[in-house]
Structures are given as C-alpha cells and as structure tokens.
Design an enzyme around this catalytic site. Sequence first.
Site, PDB file in Angstrom:
ATOM      1  N   SER A 135      32.836  35.953  36.388  1.00  0.00           N
ATOM      2  CA  SER A 135      31.416  36.071  36.698  1.00  0.00           C
ATOM      3  C   SER A 135      30.590  35.522  35.527  1.00  0.00           C
ATOM      4  CB  SER A 135      31.072  37.545  36.996  1.00  0.00           C
ATOM      5  OG  SER A 135      29.773  37.677  37.509  1.00  0.00           O
ATOM      6  N   ARG A 201      20.334  48.179  40.585  1.00  0.00           N
ATOM      7  CA  ARG A 201      21.774  48.333  40.776  1.00  0.00           C
ATOM      8  C   ARG A 201      22.116  48.413  42.258  1.00  0.00           C
ATOM      9  NH1 ARG A 201      26.417  47.139  38.087  1.00  0.00           N
ATOM     10  NH2 ARG A 201      27.997  48.756  38.291  1.00  0.00           N
ATOM     11  N   ASP A 290      33.982  37.087  48.423  1.00  0.00           N
ATOM     12  CA  ASP A 290      32.900  37.128  47.435  1.00  0.00           C
ATOM     13  C   ASP A 290      31.656  36.461  48.008  1.00  0.00           C
ATOM     14  OD1 ASP A 290      31.239  36.999  45.205  1.00  0.00           O
ATOM     15  OD2 ASP A 290      32.739  36.103  43.888  1.00  0.00           O
ATOM     16  N   HIS A 319      32.947  40.293  45.232  1.00  0.00           N
ATOM     17  CA  HIS A 319      32.820  39.831  43.847  1.00  0.00           C
ATOM     18  C   HIS A 319      33.537  40.756  42.877  1.00  0.00           C
ATOM     19  CE1 HIS A 319      31.004  37.357  40.747  1.00  0.00           C
ATOM     20  NE2 HIS A 319      30.536  38.440  40.137  1.00  0.00           N
ATOM     21  N   ASP A 320      33.524  42.048  43.151  1.00  0.00           N
ATOM     22  CA  ASP A 320      34.204  43.012  42.282  1.00  0.00           C
ATOM     23  C   ASP A 320      35.724  42.860  42.310  1.00  0.00           C
ATOM     24  OD1 ASP A 320      32.017  44.181  41.164  1.00  0.00           O
ATOM     25  OD2 ASP A 320      32.078  46.017  42.356  1.00  0.00           O
TER      26      ASP A 320
END
Length: 339
Positions: A135, A201, A290, A319-320
């Site tokens: 990332s 967040r 992702d 993405h994680d």
Amino acid sequence: MPSHIYQHHQPFTLESGDILPGLEIAYHTYGTLNKHADNVVWICHALTANSDVADWWTGLVGEGRVIDPARHFIVCANIIGSCYGSSGPLSVDSRTGEPYFRSFPQVTIRDIVHGHMLLRRHLGIERIHLLVGGSMGGYQALEWSLMESERIHQLFLLCTGAAESAWGIAVHTSQRLAIEADESWEQARPDAGAKGLKAARAVGMLTYRNYKTFVRTQTDPDHEKTDGFRASSYITYQGEKLVRRFNAQSYWLLTKAMDSHNIARGRHADLVTTLRQIEQRTLLIGIASDILCPPEEQLLLANHMRNTVYHEIDSPYGHDGFLIEFEKIGRILAEFLGQ
C-alpha cells in the site's frame, strides 16, 4: 515504544520548500548485519502502522518466518508525519517550544524516503538486499528504487501503484472532509479532530474490505432487527479503536502525502517511461478483491517494469489482504527468494 530514535540535527528541507529545523525518526531493527553486509531487508510501512513490523506483520516477520532475524538484518522506520515517534504534528517545534499540531508542514512520499535515506546512512547500510512495501509502503519503495537505484537490489511490492489514483484521492478527500467537519479540528490540542478521525476510519474501512466481506462476516442472523446492526457496531468499533491509537492531524497529513504520490513527477518522463527505469528484480502481489488499489494498478507495474514476477491472490479480505494472507504471501516470497 520505538526501539531507537535517530536524531538529525541539521535543517531538513521538504519538497514544498518548507524547512524543519531538525528531524527525528523512530525505528526498529531485528537481527544482525552480516559480514558481507548483504542481508538487509528494509520494510516500509503503510498509513497508520508503526516501526515495530514484527508486531503488526507477525505472519511474515519473525523467528521461523520468511523474513527472519536469524538470517536477515530487518529495518523498519516510522514515517515522517506519523504519531509513533518520528517528527510529526505532535512533535515540539524548537522555534516556538510548542507542538506543531496543524502547523506541521505538508510532506510528500519523497520527503518520507529522504528521511529513510538519512537513517540508512546513519546505520551504515550501503546496500538493501530486499526493499518491501505494501500500500503506502509500496509508494515509498517505488520512489526509493528510483532515488537510490544503485543501493536497492530487489523489491517486494504488495497492493500498490505507481501513482495515487483519482479514486484514492477521492477517498482521502472524503476522509479529510470528515476530520475537518469536527468542531474541534482547528484547536491546538492532541485530540483535536478525534470524532472526525472516527468517521474517516469508517470511510476507510469500506475500501479496505468490500461488499462480500461485510455480507459474509457482518450480516445479522436476526431478521426482526430494526436497529443495532452488527455491521454498524463493527464500523463504530474500528473507528474508536483507531482514535485510541492514532492522531487526526497525522491522518490528515499522511493522506495528503499519499495523494502526492506519482513517480513521474519532476522526472521529465511519463509514468510508463519512468517505470521502465526501475530495473531491480521485483516481486509484485495483488489481491483480486482489492477495491482501493486493485490488481490493475499492480499489472501496470508488471507490464512496464523490466524484471518482475506477478502473483494475484484470490482472497476475500480486499486491500487488507496484504496484512492478513501471510501464509499465501509467505510461500510466494520464499519461492522468490529461493528459500
């Protein structure tokens, strides 16, 4: 707490032209530099991580792992602008005697890499055997591979791209708008913008995962519910958790730094031509699900960098996935390294 603090006592000029009177960089090291000085693995962290990579990437870094302090000299430095020990909004401005807070100047990915380069020299490292980044960490690794190409032997890049996408910039702008909407944002205090950070967040979590992940893990079995849904509780919890460990001013600043990422900027070449200048042997990993930095971003790298191996992992974690799918990633990396 960081293992070490490197203090640079000279003025540090940022890409914007602003000057910090000095610089502090928090960093961790693991293992020992061997006699040939050819076992350095430098890991660049992402947005809200810290320099203790053995804590947040335990599946890949540690005793018996593919990146092992028994074999490697592992370095991870906290990025400039963060709140985990390196110079950033919570640092004291020596010119005023007060914390910077919102007055900390804008930084770019290149500024962050210049800080890494100062630390590299301080540690006496002449050559990095493997430079790693996922990332935002990948943004740093790509820049560094161009800025000190002769010192970087190999690259390992995950869920990253050559330039911040319009989609990524839009996501970050939405997050900053959430922070700026907090009535405390303009106040000179360490918890300014905390409610906004919680909302930011929440926006981020929607892009770190995806529709399928939320439906699979957060669907309520009770069909009679009208409130108090599991997905809502999860998003609230994730926001509160970040507020407890991070800082809104750093988050705002670092999303701006990500927006600045474009390896072609100032190099008198377009993106493709600049990618062709990267000659290091490179392992690229993308995550099929992702939606923040999708595989097409990694394929652009694979198609135009000179010496790449690309793997795409089928994972539900979006993405994680680069932080979670350590068994799959570890096998691919071990094969790449010939371990």
